[in-house]
Write a protein that holds these residues in place. Sequence first.
Motif, PDB file in Angstrom:
ATOM      1  N   ARG A   1      90.148   1.966  30.148  1.00 15.30           N
ATOM      2  CA  ARG A   1      91.030   3.138  30.172  1.00 15.30           C
ATOM      3  C   ARG A   1      91.389   3.609  28.770  1.00 15.30           C
ATOM      4  O   ARG A   1      91.417   4.810  28.496  1.00 15.30           O
ATOM      5  N   LEU A   2      91.691   2.648  27.893  1.00 16.60           N
ATOM      6  CA  LEU A   2      92.046   3.028  26.521  1.00 16.60           C
ATOM      7  C   LEU A   2      90.909   3.769  25.838  1.00 16.60           C
ATOM      8  O   LEU A   2      91.133   4.728  25.104  1.00 16.60           O
ATOM      9  N   CYS A   3      89.684   3.308  26.071  1.00 17.75           N
ATOM     10  CA  CYS A   3      88.530   3.945  25.422  1.00 17.75           C
ATOM     11  C   CYS A   3      88.200   5.297  26.018  1.00 17.75           C
ATOM     12  O   CYS A   3      87.745   6.186  25.316  1.00 17.75           O
ATOM     13  N   SER A   4      88.409   5.453  27.315  1.00 14.55           N
ATOM     14  CA  SER A   4      87.966   6.687  27.960  1.00 14.55           C
ATOM     15  C   SER A   4      89.030   7.781  28.011  1.00 14.55           C
ATOM     16  O   SER A   4      88.692   8.951  28.156  1.00 14.55           O
ATOM     17  N   ARG A   5      90.291   7.424  27.895  1.00 14.88           N
ATOM     18  CA  ARG A   5      91.355   8.427  27.953  1.00 14.88           C
ATOM     19  C   ARG A   5      91.511   9.137  26.622  1.00 14.88           C
ATOM     20  O   ARG A   5      91.221   8.592  25.565  1.00 14.88           O
ATOM     21  N   GLY A   6      92.034  10.339  26.698  1.00  6.74           N
ATOM     22  CA  GLY A   6      92.397  11.045  25.481  1.00  6.74           C
ATOM     23  C   GLY A   6      93.567  10.341  24.804  1.00  6.74           C
ATOM     24  O   GLY A   6      94.351   9.647  25.451  1.00  6.74           O
ATOM     25  N   LEU A   7      93.677  10.511  23.522  1.00  5.94           N
ATOM     26  CA  LEU A   7      94.754   9.880  22.769  1.00  5.94           C
ATOM     27  C   LEU A   7      95.851  10.898  22.506  1.00  5.94           C
ATOM     28  O   LEU A   7      95.595  12.090  22.439  1.00  5.94           O
TER      29      LEU A   7
ATOM     30  N   SER B   1     102.339   4.047  20.393  1.00  6.80           N
ATOM     31  CA  SER B   1     101.361   5.124  20.427  1.00  6.80           C
ATOM     32  C   SER B   1     101.852   6.256  19.544  1.00  6.80           C
ATOM     33  O   SER B   1     103.031   6.361  19.242  1.00  6.80           O
TER      34      SER B   1
ATOM     35  N   ARG C   1      96.733   4.710  20.687  1.00 14.72           N
ATOM     36  CA  ARG C   1      97.553   4.175  21.782  1.00 14.72           C
ATOM     37  C   ARG C   1      97.340   2.663  21.833  1.00 14.72           C
ATOM     38  O   ARG C   1      96.214   2.192  21.748  1.00 14.72           O
TER      39      ARG C   1
ATOM     40  N   HIS D   1      83.134   7.915  23.276  1.00 14.79           N
ATOM     41  CA  HIS D   1      84.439   8.579  23.323  1.00 14.79           C
ATOM     42  C   HIS D   1      85.011   8.863  21.936  1.00 14.79           C
ATOM     43  O   HIS D   1      86.089   9.439  21.822  1.00 14.79           O
TER      44      HIS D   1
ATOM     45  N   HIS E   1      86.176   6.667  19.752  1.00 12.49           N
ATOM     46  CA  HIS E   1      87.338   5.828  19.476  1.00 12.49           C
ATOM     47  C   HIS E   1      86.903   4.475  18.941  1.00 12.49           C
ATOM     48  O   HIS E   1      85.783   4.034  19.165  1.00 12.49           O
TER      49      HIS E   1
ATOM     50  N   GLU F   1      91.360   6.904  17.068  1.00 17.40           N
ATOM     51  CA  GLU F   1      90.282   7.741  16.545  1.00 17.40           C
ATOM     52  C   GLU F   1      90.206   7.644  15.029  1.00 17.40           C
ATOM     53  O   GLU F   1      89.296   8.188  14.407  1.00 17.40           O
TER      54      GLU F   1
END
Length: 145
Positions: A12-18, A29, A34, A116, A118, A141
């Motif tokens: 989730r951390l890698c695929s979600r927007g920051l 965060s 995050r 992603h 990141h 990022e």
Amino acid sequence: MGIEQHLVIAGRLCSRGLPAEDGGPDGMSGPGHRTAELASSHGLNTTDALTRARWQKRLHEDAEALAALLSARWGEPYHLGLQTTLLRTESEEIPQPWARLSHLAAHAWLWECREHGHWLVLAVADRDPADEIRLLLTATETDPP
């Protein structure tokens, strides 16, 4: 929380927007990063040194096990010693989350989640003996310093 849950959180951390803005007073965060706390010693900062050492050992073992599983997904990690980064914070502006992580942990594992854009960072926050020991996973990022 088990290691399988940690893997879900990593995905989730890698695929979600920051976030684009500061995420609150805890510093977990902020713009472009995050952090998830995967495990904590919960109240350990008020216990004896032997108990602290046991928790420290346990969370470092958990980090090693998680690092092995994350490596299976994203390849061999980079190893980053954060001592130099910590020293650099005294004389130069180190971007977040790296400045914060350098105050919390001595080293970190890093994977580049290229799809992603990141970095995924795994660290054990055990530098401050007056604070909890925590297993942290950060997506950012911002390239490592």
